[in-house]
Structure formats: structure tokens, C-alpha cells
Design a protein around this motif. Structure first.
Motif, PDB file in Angstrom:
ATOM      1  N   ALA A  34       5.212   8.173   2.864  1.00  0.00           N
ATOM      2  CA  ALA A  34       3.815   8.142   2.428  1.00  0.00           C
ATOM      3  C   ALA A  34       2.886   8.881   3.386  1.00  0.00           C
ATOM      4  O   ALA A  34       1.889   9.474   2.957  1.00  0.00           O
ATOM      5  CB  ALA A  34       3.351   6.700   2.262  1.00  0.00           C
ATOM      6  N   ILE A  35       3.208   8.866   4.684  1.00  0.00           N
ATOM      7  CA  ILE A  35       2.300   9.546   5.611  1.00  0.00           C
ATOM      8  C   ILE A  35       2.392  11.068   5.494  1.00  0.00           C
ATOM      9  O   ILE A  35       1.556  11.773   6.069  1.00  0.00           O
ATOM     10  CB  ILE A  35       2.548   9.127   7.073  1.00  0.00           C
ATOM     11  CG1 ILE A  35       3.927   9.565   7.558  1.00  0.00           C
ATOM     12  CG2 ILE A  35       2.357   7.628   7.246  1.00  0.00           C
ATOM     13  CD1 ILE A  35       4.124   9.365   9.054  1.00  0.00           C
ATOM     14  N   ARG A  36       3.366  11.572   4.723  1.00  0.00           N
ATOM     15  CA  ARG A  36       3.416  13.014   4.484  1.00  0.00           C
ATOM     16  C   ARG A  36       2.231  13.477   3.649  1.00  0.00           C
ATOM     17  O   ARG A  36       1.887  14.659   3.675  1.00  0.00           O
ATOM     18  CB  ARG A  36       4.740  13.373   3.785  1.00  0.00           C
ATOM     19  CG  ARG A  36       5.991  13.185   4.618  1.00  0.00           C
ATOM     20  CD  ARG A  36       6.107  14.250   5.697  1.00  0.00           C
ATOM     21  NE  ARG A  36       6.129  15.586   5.116  1.00  0.00           N
ATOM     22  CZ  ARG A  36       7.240  16.196   4.707  1.00  0.00           C
ATOM     23  NH1 ARG A  36       8.417  15.575   4.822  1.00  0.00           N
ATOM     24  NH2 ARG A  36       7.193  17.418   4.213  1.00  0.00           N
ATOM     25  N   PHE A  37       1.614  12.544   2.906  1.00  0.00           N
ATOM     26  CA  PHE A  37       0.441  12.924   2.112  1.00  0.00           C
ATOM     27  C   PHE A  37      -0.713  11.943   2.241  1.00  0.00           C
ATOM     28  O   PHE A  37      -1.805  12.183   1.717  1.00  0.00           O
ATOM     29  CB  PHE A  37       0.827  13.056   0.635  1.00  0.00           C
ATOM     30  CG  PHE A  37       1.334  11.793   0.005  1.00  0.00           C
ATOM     31  CD1 PHE A  37       0.480  10.926  -0.658  1.00  0.00           C
ATOM     32  CD2 PHE A  37       2.686  11.460   0.046  1.00  0.00           C
ATOM     33  CE1 PHE A  37       0.942   9.759  -1.251  1.00  0.00           C
ATOM     34  CE2 PHE A  37       3.161  10.295  -0.544  1.00  0.00           C
ATOM     35  CZ  PHE A  37       2.289   9.437  -1.190  1.00  0.00           C
ATOM     36  N   ALA A  38      -0.515  10.840   2.953  1.00  0.00           N
ATOM     37  CA  ALA A  38      -1.497   9.759   2.977  1.00  0.00           C
ATOM     38  C   ALA A  38      -2.847  10.153   3.565  1.00  0.00           C
ATOM     39  O   ALA A  38      -3.891   9.640   3.147  1.00  0.00           O
ATOM     40  CB  ALA A  38      -0.937   8.566   3.750  1.00  0.00           C
ATOM     41  N   PHE A  39      -2.849  11.065   4.545  1.00  0.00           N
ATOM     42  CA  PHE A  39      -4.089  11.412   5.230  1.00  0.00           C
ATOM     43  C   PHE A  39      -4.765  12.645   4.652  1.00  0.00           C
ATOM     44  O   PHE A  39      -5.836  13.033   5.105  1.00  0.00           O
ATOM     45  CB  PHE A  39      -3.820  11.615   6.724  1.00  0.00           C
ATOM     46  CG  PHE A  39      -3.401  10.372   7.437  1.00  0.00           C
ATOM     47  CD1 PHE A  39      -4.320   9.374   7.740  1.00  0.00           C
ATOM     48  CD2 PHE A  39      -2.072  10.169   7.796  1.00  0.00           C
ATOM     49  CE1 PHE A  39      -3.931   8.217   8.400  1.00  0.00           C
ATOM     50  CE2 PHE A  39      -1.674   9.019   8.456  1.00  0.00           C
ATOM     51  CZ  PHE A  39      -2.607   8.036   8.759  1.00  0.00           C
ATOM     52  N   GLY A  71      13.203   8.571   5.454  1.00  0.00           N
ATOM     53  CA  GLY A  71      12.041   8.760   4.595  1.00  0.00           C
ATOM     54  C   GLY A  71      11.221   9.960   4.988  1.00  0.00           C
ATOM     55  O   GLY A  71      10.739  10.719   4.132  1.00  0.00           O
ATOM     56  N   LEU A  72      11.069  10.165   6.278  1.00  0.00           N
ATOM     57  CA  LEU A  72      10.266  11.278   6.777  1.00  0.00           C
ATOM     58  C   LEU A  72      10.933  12.623   6.474  1.00  0.00           C
ATOM     59  O   LEU A  72      10.268  13.577   6.034  1.00  0.00           O
ATOM     60  CB  LEU A  72      10.067  11.124   8.283  1.00  0.00           C
ATOM     61  CG  LEU A  72       9.041  12.034   8.957  1.00  0.00           C
ATOM     62  CD1 LEU A  72       7.639  11.688   8.498  1.00  0.00           C
ATOM     63  CD2 LEU A  72       9.139  11.892  10.484  1.00  0.00           C
ATOM     64  N   PRO A 120       0.803  -1.224   0.000  1.00  0.00           N
ATOM     65  CA  PRO A 120       0.000   0.000   0.000  1.00  0.00           C
ATOM     66  C   PRO A 120       0.837   1.276   0.000  1.00  0.00           C
ATOM     67  O   PRO A 120       0.554   2.213  -0.758  1.00  0.00           O
ATOM     68  CB  PRO A 120      -0.833  -0.116   1.286  1.00  0.00           C
ATOM     69  CG  PRO A 120      -0.035  -1.010   2.174  1.00  0.00           C
ATOM     70  CD  PRO A 120       0.668  -1.973   1.266  1.00  0.00           C
ATOM     71  N   PHE A 121       1.880   1.322   0.830  1.00  0.00           N
ATOM     72  CA  PHE A 121       2.664   2.544   0.954  1.00  0.00           C
ATOM     73  C   PHE A 121       3.621   2.714  -0.226  1.00  0.00           C
ATOM     74  O   PHE A 121       3.757   3.817  -0.771  1.00  0.00           O
ATOM     75  CB  PHE A 121       3.448   2.516   2.270  1.00  0.00           C
ATOM     76  CG  PHE A 121       2.569   2.478   3.483  1.00  0.00           C
ATOM     77  CD1 PHE A 121       2.023   3.637   4.002  1.00  0.00           C
ATOM     78  CD2 PHE A 121       2.262   1.277   4.107  1.00  0.00           C
ATOM     79  CE1 PHE A 121       1.206   3.618   5.120  1.00  0.00           C
ATOM     80  CE2 PHE A 121       1.445   1.233   5.231  1.00  0.00           C
ATOM     81  CZ  PHE A 121       0.905   2.407   5.738  1.00  0.00           C
ATOM     82  N   GLY A 122       4.276   1.643  -0.626  1.00  0.00           N
ATOM     83  CA  GLY A 122       5.190   1.719  -1.758  1.00  0.00           C
ATOM     84  C   GLY A 122       4.474   1.985  -3.062  1.00  0.00           C
ATOM     85  O   GLY A 122       5.008   2.650  -3.949  1.00  0.00           O
ATOM     86  N   SER A 123       3.248   1.476  -3.188  1.00  0.00           N
ATOM     87  CA  SER A 123       2.478   1.717  -4.406  1.00  0.00           C
ATOM     88  C   SER A 123       2.194   3.202  -4.576  1.00  0.00           C
ATOM     89  O   SER A 123       2.385   3.778  -5.653  1.00  0.00           O
ATOM     90  CB  SER A 123       1.174   0.919  -4.355  1.00  0.00           C
ATOM     91  OG  SER A 123       0.409   1.147  -5.517  1.00  0.00           O
TER      92      SER A 123
END
Length: 256
Positions: free
Chosen positions: A150-155, A228-229, A96-99
Motif C-alpha cells: 500500500a505504501i507504493r501508492f499511499a502517499f 509485498g514491497l 486501512p491498508f488492506g481496504s
């Protein structure tokens, strides 16, 4: 019904870059599994990350690959896995995150990002396991980095973890929030608490996942995660929102 409207791509359809990365991991693992034991040991000696390799004391010992291996093993270790459950666990979290990240970055940025976060994980492991002889393998540091990025834009509304999202490509390209603004989002903080808590539990408790008799290299996970963050913006090709639109992620308009 407008028959000319483009089809909406499923959110979990794998982009080519991620498919190639997973295929590479699988091929390498398959080839290693077929090697005789002595050649398999040689491969691990050449490409696994071994802190003792960097020992500068009188107790230093020679390793396969010599000086060049001190460079490439910062990344090559992440392509090796102990067994099917080890590689399967990493791929499961990466999907999910890598995609989302591969769609957002494109192939070149994605592969470079995975290499950089792998190197950051190896550096963290080296700092905390100086002189250790046990080899470290696995893509966990890179996977951790992908999750952090990914959590930088996931939400953000319209992205892949929001409740109001579009197709996969659209969801991967929502503008990211600045790091400090992201860290004020309760959902991001909850994700961080769960992620760090899980790693500490598995690390301090010496619980192994996917590698019998091996402990989790949680320091490498944290090194990859922080890389990554913090380095996300250096790889991100999507312009960030102007400051006047720096609103809470739950209030952001869905992109068109």
C-alpha cells in the motif's frame, strides 16, 4: 448543486474482498474456539506452520497431514489465531491498508497476494527457526505485506494517506511510483523506519501482542513485508506514470 453527481464513497468503507477475508478469519477462529481441546490440537497440527515439519535429519518426526501439509501450511497458518486480541490486532492494521489494496487489486489478485505474502513470511520464519517445534499462526505476515504494498501508492496525492484525496475507489487507483522512486520519498522512509523499528523492538524484546506466552514472529513479518514491497508490481493492474511524469509524490496531480 449538481444532483446528478455520484455520491463519494467513504474512504474506510470495506470492499467485498476484504470483508470476505476478515469474515473467513473470524469464522475459522470461531469454529476452532468451539472445538474440544483434542480436536483443536489436531487442527493446529494440520494447519499451523511448524519448522520442525521440514526437518530432514535423523531427528525428524511425523506430523499430522504428512507431505501435503508441508505445502498447505505455508498459507493455512495465516488463517489461524490464538485468541480474539490476536485476530483483532491483525484486523485493525489490515482495515486501512488492506481496504485500499483490495479495491486496487480486485478480489482474485487480493486473495492471491495475501497467500503469496503469507508463504514468504513462512519461508523467512523457516530460515530463521530451523528445527523449531513451536507452531506459528496468524495473518501478520500477510498484513505486513499489504502494508508494504500500500505504501507504493499511499502517499501519492489523491491516495488514502494523502491530504488531498478523493473517494475510496479513486484513492485506491492513483498510479504508483516505481520502487526506487518511492524509496526516495521521506514519508515512505519514515514509515519504513517506524515499521522496522517497531518489529525489532517487539521481536528482540520478546514482547507478545495478542497471544499470551507467545513471542512475535517478527522474521515472518519482515518476510511478508519485503514480498509485498517487491512483488507489488506483479499484482498491480493500474498503469504506472510515464517516466516524464515521475515527479515527487507531493507534486503529483490529483487523478480525475
Amino acid at each position: 448543486m449538481d444532483s446528478s453527481a455520484p455520491p463519494r464513497e467513504p474512504i474506510l468503507t470495506l470492499p467485498g474482498a476484504l470483508t470476505a477475508y476478515v469474515a473467513l478469519l473470524a469464522i475459522i477462529h470461531g469454529v476452532c474456539a468451539l472445538l474440544p481441546l483434542d480436536l483443536d490440537d489436531l487442527v493446529f497440527g494440520l494447519f499451523a506452520f511448524i519448522p520442525k515439519r521440514y526437518d530432514q535429519t535423523l531427528l525428524a518426526m511425523p506430523f499430522a497431514g504428512g507431505t501435503p501439509a508441508k505445502i498447505w501450511t505455508f498459507v493455512s497458518y495465516s488463517l489461524l489465531h490464538a485468541n480474539l486480541s490476536h485476530i483483532g490486532f491483525n484486523v485493525l492494521w489490515l482495515l486501512p491498508f488492506g481496504s485500499a489494496l483490495a479495491r486496487r487489486f480486485g478480489a482474485v489478485r487480493f486473495f492471491l497476494f495475501m497467500a503469496v505474502t503469507a508463504a514468504a513470511g513462512a519461508a523467512a520464519h523457516l530460515l530463521t527457526h530451523e528445527h523449531a517445534l513451536a507452531p506459528m499462526i496468524g495473518a501478520s505476515a500477510s498484513v505486513s505485506g499489504a502494508m508494504a504494498a500500500a505504501i507504493r501508492f499511499a502517499f501519492v496525492r489523491g491516495s488514502f494517506l494523502s491530504f488531498n484525496r478523493g473517494d475510496a475507489d479513486e484513492a485506491a487507483r492513483v498510479p504508483a511510483l516505481p520502487l526506487l522512486r518511492s524509496l526516495r520519498d521521506p514519508r515512505v522512509l519514515a514509515f519504513l523506519a517506524i515499521w522496522f523499528g517497531t518489529n525489532i523492538i517487539f521481536g528482540v524484546g520478546s514482547i507478545a501482542i495478542g497471544a499470551e506466552g507467545a513471542s512475535v514472529a517478527w522474521q515472518a513479518h519482515i518476510g511478508g513485508f519485503f514480498a509485498g514491497l517487491l512483488l507489488f508490481s506483479l499484482f498491480d493492474p493500474i498503469p504506472r506514470l510515464p517516466r516524464e511524469f515521475d515527479a515527487p509524490s507531493s507534486d503529483l496531480a490529483e487523478p480525475h
